[in-house]
Motif scaffolding. Structure first.
Motif, PDB file in Angstrom:
ATOM      1  N   TYR A   1      21.960   9.417  71.958  1.00 50.77           N
ATOM      2  CA  TYR A   1      20.638   8.799  71.922  1.00 50.77           C
ATOM      3  C   TYR A   1      20.755   7.292  71.785  1.00 50.77           C
ATOM      4  CZ  TYR A   1      18.321  13.321  71.492  1.00 50.77           C
ATOM      5  OH  TYR A   1      17.848  14.585  71.732  1.00 50.77           O
TER       6      TYR A   1
ATOM      7  N   ARG B   1      28.458  11.768  75.587  1.00 49.07           N
ATOM      8  CA  ARG B   1      28.152  13.197  75.717  1.00 49.07           C
ATOM      9  C   ARG B   1      29.398  13.997  76.060  1.00 49.07           C
ATOM     10  NH1 ARG B   1      23.737  16.691  77.477  1.00 49.07           N
ATOM     11  NH2 ARG B   1      22.294  14.922  77.589  1.00 49.07           N
TER      12      ARG B   1
ATOM     13  N   ALA C   1      24.283  15.452  73.418  1.00 41.86           N
ATOM     14  CA  ALA C   1      23.560  14.303  73.953  1.00 41.86           C
ATOM     15  C   ALA C   1      23.667  13.097  73.029  1.00 41.86           C
ATOM     16  CB  ALA C   1      22.095  14.662  74.170  1.00 41.86           C
TER      17      ALA C   1
ATOM     18  N   GLN D   1      17.856  10.102  76.884  1.00 51.49           N
ATOM     19  CA  GLN D   1      17.686  11.460  76.389  1.00 51.49           C
ATOM     20  C   GLN D   1      16.332  11.621  75.707  1.00 51.49           C
ATOM     21  OE1 GLN D   1      19.601  14.195  76.838  1.00 51.49           O
ATOM     22  NE2 GLN D   1      18.009  15.364  75.772  1.00 51.49           N
TER      23      GLN D   1
END
Length: 466
Positions: free
Chosen positions: A65, A57, A63, A270
């Motif tokens: 994943y 990030r 974000a 996330q």
């Protein structure tokens, strides 16, 4: 990069023959350098990892994943990838362990290779060639031919002695038909520090920012970024995935959940946040370490994992927060806590130096740090009772990774889970209940059981209306 979109999203999987070859270092260097160029980089991590995605990030500015074919079904992995990368210029997926290492020594299930195959993504193999010469060609040939459905298309060499070493290895690599994208020399100043739970967490700003700046510089200097992008563009157009049902809005009452997020508590998938938000949950971040009170008008508390053992004294010193959480739990506030959060809810925590500190006190007994890994690996939890995450009989998947041990207190505890280890099949009771508090070492992935996020939102909504 509009022309690249004609063949689908450019994407790469960064893998290695084994752990500690430098996957994270190379991945961060690529993400940071590509982002510096102005590209929108979609970051991903294979496996049940919390710390690497935090670093992703920071490097990519968005974000990261997790893609895990044990925790969720393979088609769900594809859907998550398609949804999270839909507006990106390029996707970079960091693998886990060795390329073919998964849940069995005779199959690729749960491995980086399986995820790469699902995504139809070319693989860049990171090879620690610090002590290698012609043997590097044999290694590449083995990985390229081991599984015909897995495309090892590129290589980046790590920990080389310098330009001369790189030039010496090139002929051995080029005759194997693999794209040689560059190398990183031995650089002691970019070794990523490790903790007992993995790499340095991204919450440690003073150490992470200069590290990523340095890695970006090295990526630009030693890796052919244009060549790397060109290789990513060779990924075929994937079969379109309908992601409309993945994060469809629920009719559950809207609720506010206080979500612990600070230097202590920061282990979060996330996708868990996304699924809860889609189910009608408003996530309200707070810090058990620094805040004196819980956020106002909340309907539940979620305490994820982290490093409470490193901040046990400071957590103990924040008496108003400990009292607020305990009072909430005793008065029926739904509280979910896993691993580090579970340790915080106990009566005491004994750190790695043998110092014992009071904690919240909702769970009888305490936890004590050891110098040995106590639990590691995938597991399933079957609910023995109705809980705030689902009714009795629900089975969810997750993982455990902790060095502490739980020592029961005087009050008997009701266990909500039967935990079954994937590797051995052994089972034991866990998931401690107290009123509407559920505390466990088990890290749950809400995507492993469709509807679990909505159930949690509805549970909190019903409590809100009472």
């Amino acid at each position: 990069m509009s022309e690249a979109k004609s063949n689908g999203l450019p994407r790469l999987v960064i893998a290695a023959p084994h752990s500690h070859a430098g996957k994270t270092t190379i991945t961060l260097a690529l993400m940071a350098a590509l982002s510096r160029r102005g590209l929108r980089v979609a970051p991903f991590k294979v496996g049940p990892d919390y710390i690497d995605p935090q670093l992703h990030r920071r490097a990519a500015g968005r974000a990261s994943y997790n893609l895990d074919t044990y925790l969720v079904q393979p088609d769900r992995v594809q859907e998550t990838f398609a949804d999270a990368a839909r507006d990106a210029d390029i996707a970079v997926v960091e693998g886990v362990m060795g390329l073919f290492d998964g849940s069995s020594p005779t199959s690729r299930v749960g491995s980086t290779a399986e995820v790469a195959s699902l995504l139809q993504a070319p693989i860049v193999l990171v090879v620690d060639a610090s002590g290698m010469a012609a043997s590097v060609g044999a290694l590449i040939r083995g990985f390229r031919t081991y599984d015909p459905e897995v495309r090892v298309a590129g290589v980046i060499l790590n920990r080389l002695g310098g330009e001369g070493h790189y030039r010496y290895l090139l002929p051995a690599l080029e005759q194997e038909g693999v794209e040689v994208l560059g190398y990183l020399p031995k650089q002691l100043d970019v070794e990523i520090p490790e903790r007992h739970l993995g790499l340095l967490p991204a919450s440690e700003e003073d150490r992470v920012t200069p590290l990523l700046d340095r890695l970006s510089d090295l990526g630009e200097q030693y890796i052919d970024l244009d060549h790397t992008i060109a290789l990513a563009r060779t990924a075929p157009a994937p079969t379109p995935k309908d992601v409309s049902s993945l994060l469809s809005q629920s009719s559950a009452p809207r609720v506010r959940v206080a979500w612990a997020q600070d230097e202590v508590f920061h282990f979060t998938y996330q996708e868990n946040l996304d699924l809860l938000s889609a189910a009608g949950v408003e996530i309200v971040m707070f810090s058990p370490l620094w805040d004196a009170a819980l956020p106002e008008n909340i309907d539940a508390v979620w305490l994820g994992g982290g490093f409470p053992e490193l901040h046990a004294e400071a957590l103990a010193a924040n008496t108003p927060m400990r009292q607020a959480i305990r009072a909430g739990g005793e008065n029926g506030l739904p509280i979910y806590a896993e691993c580090g959060g579970f340790m915080y809810l106990c009566e005491w925590l004994e750190d790695q130096h043998g110092q014992r500190y009071p904690q919240v006190g909702l769970i009888s007994g305490g936890t004590r740090m050891t110098d040995r890994l106590q639990q590691f690996g995938y597991a399933e939890a079957t609910f023995l009772h109705d809980t705030l995450l689902g009714p009795a009989g629900t089975t969810v998947r997750g993982h455990r990774f902790h060095y502490s041990v739980y020592e029961p207190g005087g009050a008997p505890l009701d266990c909500a889970y039967q935990i079954t280890r994937k590797r051995t099949g052994e089972s034991h009771l866990e998931g401690f209940r107290h009123r509407h508090v559920l505390a466990t070492y088990f890290h749950v992935h809400l995507g492993s059981q469709p509807g679990m996020a909505s159930y949690f939102a509805a549970f909190c909504g019903r409590r809100k209306c009472q």
